[in-house]
Design a protein around this motif. Structure first.
Motif, PDB file in Angstrom:
ATOM      1  N   ARG A  13     -50.165  14.636 -19.146  1.00 56.36           N
ATOM      2  CA  ARG A  13     -49.408  15.882 -19.017  1.00 56.36           C
ATOM      3  C   ARG A  13     -48.079  15.833 -19.772  1.00 56.36           C
ATOM      4  O   ARG A  13     -47.430  16.863 -19.935  1.00 56.36           O
ATOM      5  CB  ARG A  13     -49.139  16.208 -17.547  1.00 56.36           C
ATOM      6  CG  ARG A  13     -50.400  16.594 -16.799  1.00 56.36           C
ATOM      7  CD  ARG A  13     -50.086  17.138 -15.447  1.00 56.36           C
ATOM      8  NE  ARG A  13     -49.502  16.097 -14.607  1.00 56.36           N
ATOM      9  CZ  ARG A  13     -49.092  16.286 -13.371  1.00 56.36           C
ATOM     10  NH1 ARG A  13     -49.180  17.473 -12.822  1.00 56.36           N
ATOM     11  NH2 ARG A  13     -48.593  15.300 -12.666  1.00 56.36           N
ATOM     12  N   ASN A  69     -45.869  15.667  -6.318  1.00 55.76           N
ATOM     13  CA  ASN A  69     -47.246  16.155  -6.438  1.00 55.76           C
ATOM     14  C   ASN A  69     -48.204  15.494  -5.458  1.00 55.76           C
ATOM     15  O   ASN A  69     -49.246  16.047  -5.141  1.00 55.76           O
ATOM     16  CB  ASN A  69     -47.747  15.981  -7.874  1.00 55.76           C
ATOM     17  CG  ASN A  69     -47.208  17.040  -8.780  1.00 55.76           C
ATOM     18  OD1 ASN A  69     -47.707  18.159  -8.797  1.00 55.76           O
ATOM     19  ND2 ASN A  69     -46.171  16.713  -9.529  1.00 55.76           N
ATOM     20  N   THR A  74     -51.954  20.806  -5.130  1.00 52.75           N
ATOM     21  CA  THR A  74     -51.648  21.135  -6.526  1.00 52.75           C
ATOM     22  C   THR A  74     -52.484  22.302  -7.061  1.00 52.75           C
ATOM     23  O   THR A  74     -52.149  22.851  -8.102  1.00 52.75           O
ATOM     24  CB  THR A  74     -51.829  19.904  -7.438  1.00 52.75           C
ATOM     25  OG1 THR A  74     -53.150  19.392  -7.290  1.00 52.75           O
ATOM     26  CG2 THR A  74     -50.803  18.834  -7.100  1.00 52.75           C
ATOM     27  N   GLU A  75     -53.533  22.674  -6.361  1.00 50.91           N
ATOM     28  CA  GLU A  75     -54.319  23.851  -6.772  1.00 50.91           C
ATOM     29  C   GLU A  75     -53.563  25.139  -6.478  1.00 50.91           C
ATOM     30  O   GLU A  75     -53.710  26.126  -7.194  1.00 50.91           O
ATOM     31  CB  GLU A  75     -55.668  23.872  -6.047  1.00 50.91           C
ATOM     32  CG  GLU A  75     -56.598  22.748  -6.431  1.00 50.91           C
ATOM     33  CD  GLU A  75     -57.065  22.856  -7.872  1.00 50.91           C
ATOM     34  OE1 GLU A  75     -57.389  23.978  -8.311  1.00 50.91           O
ATOM     35  OE2 GLU A  75     -57.089  21.820  -8.565  1.00 50.91           O
ATOM     36  N   ASN A  76     -52.759  25.131  -5.413  1.00 51.90           N
ATOM     37  CA  ASN A  76     -52.096  26.349  -4.956  1.00 51.90           C
ATOM     38  C   ASN A  76     -50.572  26.277  -4.944  1.00 51.90           C
ATOM     39  O   ASN A  76     -49.919  27.281  -4.680  1.00 51.90           O
ATOM     40  CB  ASN A  76     -52.579  26.696  -3.540  1.00 51.90           C
ATOM     41  CG  ASN A  76     -54.059  26.968  -3.515  1.00 51.90           C
ATOM     42  OD1 ASN A  76     -54.546  27.831  -4.225  1.00 51.90           O
ATOM     43  ND2 ASN A  76     -54.785  26.196  -2.716  1.00 51.90           N
ATOM     44  N   GLN A  77     -50.022  25.097  -5.197  1.00 52.06           N
ATOM     45  CA  GLN A  77     -48.575  24.921  -5.134  1.00 52.06           C
ATOM     46  C   GLN A  77     -48.079  24.174  -6.367  1.00 52.06           C
ATOM     47  O   GLN A  77     -48.847  23.483  -7.034  1.00 52.06           O
ATOM     48  CB  GLN A  77     -48.188  24.110  -3.891  1.00 52.06           C
ATOM     49  CG  GLN A  77     -48.552  24.769  -2.583  1.00 52.06           C
ATOM     50  CD  GLN A  77     -48.277  23.849  -1.404  1.00 52.06           C
ATOM     51  OE1 GLN A  77     -48.703  22.703  -1.382  1.00 52.06           O
ATOM     52  NE2 GLN A  77     -47.549  24.370  -0.420  1.00 52.06           N
ATOM     53  N   PHE A  78     -46.781  24.315  -6.632  1.00 46.77           N
ATOM     54  CA  PHE A  78     -46.150  23.539  -7.700  1.00 46.77           C
ATOM     55  C   PHE A  78     -44.727  23.203  -7.278  1.00 46.77           C
ATOM     56  O   PHE A  78     -44.204  23.745  -6.307  1.00 46.77           O
ATOM     57  CB  PHE A  78     -46.190  24.274  -9.051  1.00 46.77           C
ATOM     58  CG  PHE A  78     -45.345  25.509  -9.125  1.00 46.77           C
ATOM     59  CD1 PHE A  78     -44.110  25.489  -9.754  1.00 46.77           C
ATOM     60  CD2 PHE A  78     -45.795  26.716  -8.590  1.00 46.77           C
ATOM     61  CE1 PHE A  78     -43.334  26.633  -9.838  1.00 46.77           C
ATOM     62  CE2 PHE A  78     -45.028  27.864  -8.681  1.00 46.77           C
ATOM     63  CZ  PHE A  78     -43.797  27.828  -9.297  1.00 46.77           C
ATOM     64  N   ASN A  80     -40.594  22.584  -8.213  1.00 47.35           N
ATOM     65  CA  ASN A  80     -39.420  22.797  -9.070  1.00 47.35           C
ATOM     66  C   ASN A  80     -38.278  21.962  -8.508  1.00 47.35           C
ATOM     67  O   ASN A  80     -38.051  21.967  -7.297  1.00 47.35           O
ATOM     68  CB  ASN A  80     -38.987  24.266  -9.080  1.00 47.35           C
ATOM     69  CG  ASN A  80     -39.627  25.061 -10.186  1.00 47.35           C
ATOM     70  OD1 ASN A  80     -40.292  24.531 -11.057  1.00 47.35           O
ATOM     71  ND2 ASN A  80     -39.422  26.364 -10.158  1.00 47.35           N
ATOM     72  N   LEU A 135     -43.341  25.597  -4.266  1.00 48.42           N
ATOM     73  CA  LEU A 135     -43.592  27.023  -4.459  1.00 48.42           C
ATOM     74  C   LEU A 135     -45.094  27.291  -4.556  1.00 48.42           C
ATOM     75  O   LEU A 135     -45.850  26.414  -4.970  1.00 48.42           O
ATOM     76  CB  LEU A 135     -42.889  27.501  -5.723  1.00 48.42           C
ATOM     77  CG  LEU A 135     -41.375  27.334  -5.741  1.00 48.42           C
ATOM     78  CD1 LEU A 135     -40.825  27.571  -7.133  1.00 48.42           C
ATOM     79  CD2 LEU A 135     -40.732  28.262  -4.726  1.00 48.42           C
ATOM     80  N   LYS A 136     -45.485  28.508  -4.211  1.00 45.24           N
ATOM     81  CA  LYS A 136     -46.888  28.911  -4.323  1.00 45.24           C
ATOM     82  C   LYS A 136     -47.177  29.405  -5.735  1.00 45.24           C
ATOM     83  O   LYS A 136     -46.370  30.133  -6.321  1.00 45.24           O
ATOM     84  CB  LYS A 136     -47.211  30.029  -3.329  1.00 45.24           C
ATOM     85  CG  LYS A 136     -47.192  29.560  -1.906  1.00 45.24           C
ATOM     86  CD  LYS A 136     -47.578  30.673  -0.967  1.00 45.24           C
ATOM     87  CE  LYS A 136     -47.492  30.139   0.473  1.00 45.24           C
ATOM     88  NZ  LYS A 136     -47.862  31.160   1.433  1.00 45.24           N
ATOM     89  N   LYS A 137     -48.322  28.986  -6.262  1.00 40.62           N
ATOM     90  CA  LYS A 137     -48.763  29.507  -7.568  1.00 40.62           C
ATOM     91  C   LYS A 137     -49.198  30.946  -7.393  1.00 40.62           C
ATOM     92  O   LYS A 137     -49.737  31.320  -6.358  1.00 40.62           O
ATOM     93  CB  LYS A 137     -49.929  28.679  -8.110  1.00 40.62           C
ATOM     94  CG  LYS A 137     -49.535  27.299  -8.552  1.00 40.62           C
ATOM     95  CD  LYS A 137     -50.730  26.566  -9.127  1.00 40.62           C
ATOM     96  CE  LYS A 137     -50.336  25.164  -9.587  1.00 40.62           C
ATOM     97  NZ  LYS A 137     -51.493  24.404 -10.073  1.00 40.62           N
ATOM     98  N   ARG A 138     -48.975  31.754  -8.415  1.00 39.40           N
ATOM     99  CA  ARG A 138     -49.389  33.166  -8.361  1.00 39.40           C
ATOM    100  C   ARG A 138     -50.641  33.383  -9.155  1.00 39.40           C
ATOM    101  O   ARG A 138     -50.926  32.770 -10.085  1.00 39.40           O
ATOM    102  CB  ARG A 138     -48.279  34.053  -8.911  1.00 39.40           C
ATOM    103  CG  ARG A 138     -47.062  33.976  -8.045  1.00 39.40           C
ATOM    104  CD  ARG A 138     -45.987  34.832  -8.615  1.00 39.40           C
ATOM    105  NE  ARG A 138     -44.760  34.562  -7.883  1.00 39.40           N
ATOM    106  CZ  ARG A 138     -43.791  35.423  -7.748  1.00 39.40           C
ATOM    107  NH1 ARG A 138     -43.893  36.607  -8.269  1.00 39.40           N
ATOM    108  NH2 ARG A 138     -42.711  35.108  -7.095  1.00 39.40           N
TER     109      ARG A 138
END
Length: 138
Positions: A13, A69, A74-78, A80, A135-138
């Motif tokens: 990555r 992580n 990690t599918e739905n959150q990230f 910062n 945070l939640k991924k959009r």
């Protein structure tokens, strides 16, 4: 996924990012830590030929962010980073530094990390504390 595969995926990555520019590489992972290394050379020097505090801070934030992580979906959150505080203890002109992040708090919305940066002789270079928000991924 085994530890070797996790480190490889983290390093993959880094392509085309600040981490690649600074030659940061994840090198070790355990149940309660993540370690990355960065070479100390002219690329990360300040004008006086010493390791730049900003490069050290970038290393600390890199490993602190990546370590979060392990505590999220990690599918739905990230993650910062929202706060970084770093104390520089000793200068460094050449060689390698290693940053190890250890979790202090892993909550549902924030994570707090202590990141210790040492050189190849295990001399303390810097110590950082980092807070991440989940945070939640959009």
């Amino acid at each position: 996924m085994n530890k070797k595969d996790i480190l490889k995926s983290f390093n993959d990555r880094n392509k085309n990012t600040l981490m690649e520019t600074l030659d940061i590489e994840y090198v070790a992972i355990g149940d309660d830590f993540l370690t990355a290394k960065m070479p100390v050379n002219a690329k990360v020097h300040q004008p006086y030929g010493q390791l730049h505090g900003g490069a050290t801070a970038a290393l600390a934030e890199t490993v602190g962010s990546a370590a979060s992580n392990f505590f999220i979906d990690t599918e739905n959150q990230f993650i910062n980073g929202i706060q970084l505080s770093i104390n520089h203890i000793k200068s460094k002109r050449e060689g390698v530094v290693f940053a190890t992040a250890r979790n202090i708090h892993a909550g549902k919305t924030t994570h707090l990390w202590e990141v210790t940066i040492v050189d190849e002789n295990d001399d303390l270079i810097s110590v950082a504390k980092m807070t991440n928000i989940i945070l939640k991924k959009r």
